[in-house]
Design an enzyme around this catalytic site. Structure first.
Site, mmCIF file in Angstrom:
data_model
loop_
_atom_site.group_PDB
_atom_site.id
_atom_site.type_symbol
_atom_site.label_atom_id
_atom_site.label_comp_id
_atom_site.label_asym_id
_atom_site.label_seq_id
_atom_site.Cartn_x
_atom_site.Cartn_y
_atom_site.Cartn_z
ATOM 1 N NE ARG A 71 104.046 49.203 118.161
ATOM 2 C CZ ARG A 71 103.887 48.220 117.275
ATOM 3 N NH1 ARG A 71 104.712 47.192 117.254
ATOM 4 N NH2 ARG A 71 102.918 48.264 116.399
ATOM 5 C CG HIS A 114 98.693 45.390 116.574
ATOM 6 N ND1 HIS A 114 99.993 45.678 116.950
ATOM 7 C CD2 HIS A 114 98.745 44.143 116.049
ATOM 8 C CE1 HIS A 114 100.780 44.639 116.670
ATOM 9 N NE2 HIS A 114 100.035 43.697 116.125
ATOM 10 C CD GLU A 169 103.859 43.487 111.145
ATOM 11 O OE1 GLU A 169 103.100 42.596 110.736
ATOM 12 O OE2 GLU A 169 104.900 43.251 111.763
ATOM 13 C CG ASN A 171 106.661 45.813 113.408
ATOM 14 O OD1 ASN A 171 107.148 46.723 114.087
ATOM 15 N ND2 ASN A 171 105.394 45.479 113.488
ATOM 16 C CE1 TYR A 210 108.632 39.149 115.814
ATOM 17 C CE2 TYR A 210 107.830 40.569 114.056
ATOM 18 C CZ TYR A 210 107.785 40.148 115.366
ATOM 19 O OH TYR A 210 106.903 40.732 116.232
ATOM 20 C CD GLU A 230 105.239 43.776 116.202
ATOM 21 O OE1 GLU A 230 105.363 42.642 115.699
ATOM 22 O OE2 GLU A 230 104.179 44.424 116.153
HETATM 23 C C1 BGC Z 1 102.625 41.332 114.375
HETATM 24 C C2 BGC Z 1 102.365 40.702 115.714
HETATM 25 C C3 BGC Z 1 102.684 39.206 115.671
HETATM 26 C C4 BGC Z 1 104.137 39.048 115.287
HETATM 27 C C5 BGC Z 1 104.612 37.606 115.231
HETATM 28 C C6 BGC Z 1 103.898 40.858 113.711
HETATM 29 O O1 BGC Z 1 103.669 40.742 112.356
HETATM 30 O O2 BGC Z 1 102.584 42.722 114.465
HETATM 31 O O3 BGC Z 1 101.037 40.951 116.087
HETATM 32 O O4 BGC Z 1 102.398 38.566 116.875
HETATM 33 O O5 BGC Z 1 104.363 39.602 114.026
HETATM 34 O O6 BGC Z 1 103.968 36.914 114.220
#
Ligand code: BGC
Length: 500
Positions: free
Chosen positions: A104, A149, A194, A334, A336, A405
């Site tokens: 991607r 992006h 995002e 996405n 994390y 992501e």
């Molecule tokens: C974004 C990335 C960023 C990652 C870590 C995501 O919100 O799409 O560009 O590097 O988070 O912060």
């Protein structure tokens, strides 16, 4: 068995509350099902460099890092970054070495259209992405292309950027060019990365263009509206003009994913509100239609308390609702990390009032035992990703989902020694397998963020998300696989052997 009974059982399997429900595959504790896609990602401004090479125009990140260097840690900028503009073949070689089946990446709008508009096409920019795509396909790696992006051409920012409703058709034109040029080779598209975070560049100074700060609480919703309309226009255009290319489109959705701090009704409601006013802001219009009711009610009510006659959240017309509803072929997620939320207003918060953030009306916290990445916000909370995926299944009728992501950042001090990233991947993967085997969600793939150490926006090069280390002190931008890349290579290889 009599055929009527078989038909009845079949219906029970495929239809639960009117939603599609998958048959659960056999349990595997260690592996994803056959056909599960493993990929890695980057984004143009974060890796390419070549900021003014071969006719590229300036974008908002070129502009802010040059005009206001201290906006980014250590005055870093993306002028050279990992130099993928010149070294993309090394990147593709790394993808192949690790065994990824998908890459991607995003196209830089101003590299293709230096002023943002289609009356001035930069051939060198077009060629760069064509070469990258050809290189990927030659190695059997599927491209997933993000059209936007975060690197808006500066000329478009000069007319108001995402606040200007004109951007909707300007983006549609850009998407048209990209589909027309690359569409016979690219089958996976993310229109906008995002949208939730894009709004944080307006009304707040988290990202470029860091503009319209005095319109906080209003401008984020105007920007959000234009982002949704731009996405929907691009989707409908693809359906009309390019459906024979048989590609799949979505956005990469994000928001604040939270768990209630206590099991009180108030905190449970606070977590639901956090979901609806962040993830739901963009996913609900696309998968259900219109903004979530809770979001509409909340902002309307707050606006009245502030003495306004109309809501700060501008409504969609019925035609717009219909155009946006159904404009995704899968859900790009996405994800994390996760936070706790509790009912109430965070007095210590520096968020301006009103703002899209303060409108949520919750306090956030974390468990001090959660391991952390180099970024303070990146707590390792594997159970959160399962809950997030499960929420999508329940909320949006079990769509196909791809994690577009997901990843972990280190601070670079240990070079390629990154057991923490392996721990992150291993624990998040375990939870993701549960979403498939136990929860019955249609999770189809996982894309690691990121292939390389990247320019991490305001944190510059101080935070490293790469599976592959990049030496920024070396003009060759030497790439070295971290231990996690070797771990992942084995893990993907195991699937290839097993399902051969
Ligand atoms: C974004 C990335 C960023 C990652 C870590 C995501 O919100 O799409 O560009 O590097 O988070 O912060």
């Amino acid at each position: 068995m009599d055929s009527q009974f078989i038909a009845l059982v079949a219906t029970l399997v495929v239809s639960v509350h009117g939603c599609r429900k998958t048959e659960l595959p056999p349990i595997s504790h260690t592996m994803f099902p056959e056909g599960f896609i493993f990929g890695a990602a980057t984004a143009a401004y974060q890796v390419e460099g070549g900021w003014n090479a071969d006719g590229k125009g300036p974008n908002i990140w070129d502009n802010i890092t040059h005009e206001r260097p201290s906006f980014v840690a250590n005055n870093n900028n993306g002028d050279v970054a990992a130099d993928s503009y010149h070294r993309y073949k090394e990147d593709v070689q790394l993808l192949e070495n690790i065994g990824f089946q998908m890459y991607r990446f995003s196209v830089s709008w101003a590299r293709i259209l230096p002023n943002g508009r289609i009356n001035n096409v930069n051939k060198a920019g077009i060629d760069y992405y064509m070469n990258l795509i050809d290189e990927l396909l030659a190695k059997g790696i599927q491209p997933m292309v993000t059209i936007y992006h975060w690197d808006l051409p500066q000329d478009l920012e000069n007319i108001g950027g995402w606040t200007n409703p004109e951007i909707v058709t300007i983006f549609e034109d850009f998407a048209d060019l990209v589909f027309r040029t690359y569409g016979d080779k690219v089958k996976w598209w993310i229109t906008i990365n995002e949208p939730y975070m894009v709004t944080k560049g307006y009304g707040a100074d988290s990202f470029a263009p860091a503009a319209y700060l005095d319109l906080h609480g209003i401008v984020e919703y105007q920007v959000g509206r234009n982002l949704l309309l731009a996405h929907a226009k691009a989707y409908r255009l693809y359906q009309k003009k390019y459906s024979q290319q048989k590609g799949k489109l979505s956005m990469a959705f994000t928001g604040i994913f939270s768990i209630p701090k206590t099991d009180s009704q108030e905190d449970i409601a606070a977590a639901e509100r956090t979901y609806q006013l962040t993830f739901g802001w963009f996913s609900h219009p696309v998968f259900v239609g219109d903004y979530p009711q809770e979001m509409k009610n909340r902002i309307e009510q707050l606006s009245r308390q502030e003495g306004r006659n109309t809501s700060r959240l501008p409504p969609f017309t019925q035609d717009e609702i219909d155009e946006i509803r159904g404009s995704a072929d899968f859900y790009g997620l996405n994800h994390y990390s996760t936070v706790f939320v509790a009912e109430g207003t965070d007095q210590s918060s520096s968020d301006p009032k009103p703002s899209a953030m303060s409108d949520i009306g919750v306090t956030t916290s974390v468990d001090p035992r959660w391991p952390t990445g180099a970024s303070v916000w990146l707590k390792v909370v594997p159970q959160g990703i399962r809950l997030n995926v499960k929420k999508i299944c329940e909320e949006y009728c079990n769509p196909d989902i791809i994690i577009t992501e997901n990843g972990y950042d280190d601070d670079g001090s240990k070079f390629t020694d990154d057991p923490e990233r392996i721990y992150y991947l291993e624990t998040y993967y375990a939870e993701l397998r549960q979403t498939i085997y136990t929860d019955g969600c249609n999770l189809k793939g996982h894309i690691s963020w990121s292939l390389l150490d990247i320019f991490e926006w305001r944190d510059g090069y101080t935070k490293r998300f790469g599976l592959v280390h990049v030496d920024y002190n070396n003009s060759n931008r030497t790439r070295t696989m971290k231990k996690s890349a070797y771990w992942l290579k084995n893990y993907i290889e195991m699937h290839k052997i097993y399902y051969k």
